[in-house]
Scaffold this motif. Structure first.
Motif, mmCIF file in Angstrom:
data_model
loop_
_atom_site.group_PDB
_atom_site.id
_atom_site.type_symbol
_atom_site.label_atom_id
_atom_site.label_comp_id
_atom_site.label_asym_id
_atom_site.label_seq_id
_atom_site.Cartn_x
_atom_site.Cartn_y
_atom_site.Cartn_z
ATOM 1 N N PRO A 191 6.096 18.042 -14.122
ATOM 2 C CA PRO A 191 4.719 17.676 -13.794
ATOM 3 C C PRO A 191 4.131 16.750 -14.868
ATOM 4 O O PRO A 191 4.578 16.747 -16.013
ATOM 5 C CB PRO A 191 3.965 19.000 -13.773
ATOM 6 C CG PRO A 191 5.020 20.054 -13.684
ATOM 7 C CD PRO A 191 6.239 19.489 -14.335
ATOM 8 N N ILE A 192 3.127 15.971 -14.476
ATOM 9 C CA ILE A 192 2.437 15.141 -15.459
ATOM 10 C C ILE A 192 1.801 16.015 -16.525
ATOM 11 O O ILE A 192 1.872 15.722 -17.729
ATOM 12 C CB ILE A 192 1.377 14.241 -14.769
ATOM 13 C CG1 ILE A 192 2.067 13.079 -14.059
ATOM 14 C CG2 ILE A 192 0.352 13.710 -15.776
ATOM 15 C CD1 ILE A 192 1.140 12.090 -13.399
ATOM 16 N N VAL A 193 1.201 17.112 -16.098
ATOM 17 C CA VAL A 193 0.620 18.094 -17.031
ATOM 18 C C VAL A 193 1.186 19.444 -16.662
ATOM 19 O O VAL A 193 0.823 20.013 -15.633
ATOM 20 C CB VAL A 193 -0.917 18.109 -16.958
ATOM 21 C CG1 VAL A 193 -1.488 19.127 -17.940
ATOM 22 C CG2 VAL A 193 -1.494 16.721 -17.269
ATOM 23 N N ALA A 194 2.091 19.960 -17.484
ATOM 24 C CA ALA A 194 2.685 21.268 -17.208
ATOM 25 C C ALA A 194 1.758 22.375 -17.679
ATOM 26 O O ALA A 194 1.000 22.222 -18.648
ATOM 27 C CB ALA A 194 4.032 21.382 -17.902
ATOM 28 N N SER A 195 1.796 23.505 -16.964
ATOM 29 C CA SER A 195 1.010 24.668 -17.359
ATOM 30 C C SER A 195 1.350 25.084 -18.782
ATOM 31 O O SER A 195 2.512 25.056 -19.201
ATOM 32 C CB SER A 195 1.285 25.819 -16.395
ATOM 33 O OG SER A 195 0.714 27.011 -16.870
#
Length: 447
Positions: free
Chosen positions: A439-443
C-alpha cells in the motif's frame, strides 16, 4: 513511449508472482457475499486465482506453497469503483492536456495501492484509453484493472463542464449525431457508456431527451450498458424510463419516491451514490484535520496539500455559492441512498474520484465507504456494494467475491471494517491478480 521505472518494476513483480502458489492463513474472511465472516480462514492463490478457500480444518495447503500467516488480520475483496476517472488531473490541477498514457498509468497504480483493484473510468477518456485497457489485458500494463466507458456523451456548451481535449467527450446536437457518436464508440468495444443529464446547479443547458434516448437505444443495439450522470429526481425517472442501466450519481434535489423505486426495480438498474462528490466541495475547508492524515496526504502531490491548507482555499470555499447547495445535496443523497437500499434497489459503488483535484483517487473510495455507513448502511452492506455490487453492475463475474475460481483480488487489513468501516484504511497489503502490492500508506500495525 518508454515505461516509467515504477511500471517496469510492477511488471517484473507481476511476472514473478505467478511462479508460486501462496497460502493465506489465519485471517478472518469477509468474502463480499454478505455471509457472516469466517474466522481462521485459508485462501490458496494459484496463477492469479483463488484455487481453494474455507476454514483451516477443511483446506489443505499444497506442498511447496509459500505460507503467509495472517492471524489477527481481516481479508476483504478488492474494492471495485464503478465510477472513477483518470487523466483529468495533473499536479493538483484540472488540465485539458492531462490525458496522457503516463498520467493514466500512474493513476491506475495509485488506485491499486489504495486497494482499488478494478475501476470503471466513466467518461471523459481519450481514445488512447482503449489501447491502455487492451495492453493491460495482455499483461503489459500494471495497476488497477481498467474498464472504460470511453468518451461519453455530453451537451454542447453544457455538462460535463471540465477542461478536456476535443477527442475526450462527444457533444451531439441531434439524435442522429448521438447515434453516430455511439456507433463510433462501439467500434472500440467500451465496457459501459456514459451520458450527462444535468444543468449543474442551473448554470448550463440540459440534454434533450430525444438525444439521450437515441444514445441509449444505439448503445443497447451493441449490447453496451449505459450509465447516466443525474442530479434531479425528474431526470432520474426519465433516463431510467428510457432504458438506462445505472444512475451514476445520487438523486440530490428531493427525496426519491415509489415511482423511481418501481422503475429501477423493473429495469434492474443500479444506483451509484458517489456521496464523495458533494462532500468534496468543502471537506478540507470544513475539516482541515483531514490533511493531517498520511493516508490522505499520501495520495496527493505536495502542492495540493499546501493548497488545501491555505487561507486562500478556505476563503474560496466560503465564497462559493454552490457550496451550500452541495451540502444540501449531500444530505439528500445520503437519505436517498438509505431509502433505495431499504427498498431493494441494486446498489453499486463509485466515487467520481479523479474528476477534479478534490476528488482523490484511492483515498476517496475509503471516504465513500465511511459516508455510506454514515448514511445508514451497515458496514457489511457498504462492503458488499463496493465489491459484489459493482462487479454485478459491470457484468464481471470473475471478481467481487472471494470464492473458489474467482480472481485473487483482496485486501489484508489490520482490523475489521465491520467494527469500524474506517478500518479499510488500515491496509497491510493489497493482492491483485494473486500478486502482493505494498500500500502507499501501510497500517502502523503492519510494520
Amino acid at each position: 513511449m518508454r515505461k516509467t521505472l515504477p511500471v517496469v518494476l510492477s511488471l517484473l513483480i507481476s511476472q514473478a508472482a505467478f511462479a508460486e502458489v501462496v497460502v493465506l492463513q489465519g485471517a478472518t474472511l469477509i468474502d463480499g457475499t454478505g455471509r457472516p465472516p469466517l474466522k481462521n480462514a485459508v485462501l490458496i492463490l494459484d496463477a492469479g486465482r483463488i484455487s481453494a478457500v474455507g476454514p483451516a480444518d477443511k483446506v489443505k495447503a499444497p506442498q511447496g506453497a509459500r505460507t503467509v500467516d495472517l492471524n489477527g488480520r481481516t481479508i476483504i475483496p478488492g474494492l471495485i469503483n464503478a465510477h472513477g476517472h483518470v487523466g483529468l488531473v495533473v499536479g493538483g490541477q484540472s488540465r485539458a492536456d492531462g490525458y496522457t498514457r503516463e498520467n493514466v498509468q500512474t493513476q491506475l497504480l495509485q488506485y491499486e495501492r489504495y486497494g482499488v483493484t478494478s475501476v470503471l473510468t466513466l467518461g471523459l477518456n481519450r481514445d488512447l484509453v482503449y489501447d491502455v485497457r487492451d495492453e493491460q489485458r495482455r499483461g503489459t500494463v500494471p495497476g488497477a484493472t481498467l474498464f472504460t466507458a470511453g468518451r461519453g456523451i455530453g451537451v454542447p456548451g453544457g455538462a460535463p463542464p471540465v477542461p478536456s481535449a476535443p477527442d475526450q467527450v462527444y457533444r451531439p446536437r441531434t439524435p442522429e449525431e448521438a447515434v453516430a457518436n455511439v456507433e463510433e464508440a462501439a467500434s472500440h468495444k467500451p465496457d459501459y457508456f456514459k451520458i450527462w443529464v444535468d444543468d449543474v446547479f442551473g448554470k448550463f443547458p440540459k440534454m434533450d431527451p430525444a438525444v439521450f434516448k437515441a444514445a441509449i437505444d444505439a448503445a443497447h443495439r451493441h449490447a453496451i450498458k449505459v450509465a447516466s450522470h443525474v442530479f434531479y429526481l425528474g431526470d432520474a425517472k426519465a433516463v431510467i424510463a428510457s432504458g438506462v442501466d445505472a444512475l451514476a450519481h445520487s438523486v440530490r434535489d428531493q427525496p426519491v419516491d415509489d415511482e423511481l423505486v418501481a422503475l429501477m426495480k423493473k429495469r434492474g438498474a443500479f444506483y451509484v451514490a458517489t456521496l464523495n462528490v458533494d462532500a468534496s466541495f468543502s471537506a478540507f475547508a470544513d475539516d482541515p484535520a483531514l490533511l493531517d492524515d498520511p493516508f490522505l496526504t499520501g495520495a496527493l502531490p505536495p502542492e495540493s496539500v499546501q493548497q488545501f491548507r491555505s487561507p486562500e482555499y478556505r476563503a474560496k470555499v466560503a465564497a462559493d455559492p454552490n457550496v451550500p447547495k452541495a451540502r444540501a445535496a449531500l444530505e439528500n443523497g445520503m437519505r436517498n441512498l438509505k431509502t433505495l437500499h431499504v427498498k431493494g434497489v441494486h446498489i453499486a459503488f463509485g466515487t467520481d474520484s479523479g474528476a477534479n483535484p478534490a476528488r482523490i483517487q484511492g483515498w476517496g473510495e475509503h471516504r465513500e465507504l465511511e459516508l455510506m455507513v454514515k448514511a445508514g448502511l451497515s458496514p457489511m452492506d457498504a462492503l458488499v456494494a463496493a465489491t459484489r455490487g459493482s462487479a454485478t453492475m459491470l457484468g464481471i463475474s470473475d471478481r467481487g467475491t472471494l470464492e473458489k475460481g474467482k480472481r485473487a483480488d483482496l485486501l489484508v487489513l489490520a482490523a475489521s471494517p465491520l467494527d469500524d468501516i474506517r478500518n479499510t484504511r488500515k491496509l497491510v497489503s493489497v493482492w491483485h491478480d494473486g500478486r502482493e502490492i505494498q500500500p502507499i500508506v501501510a497500517s502502523a500495525s503492519a510494520r
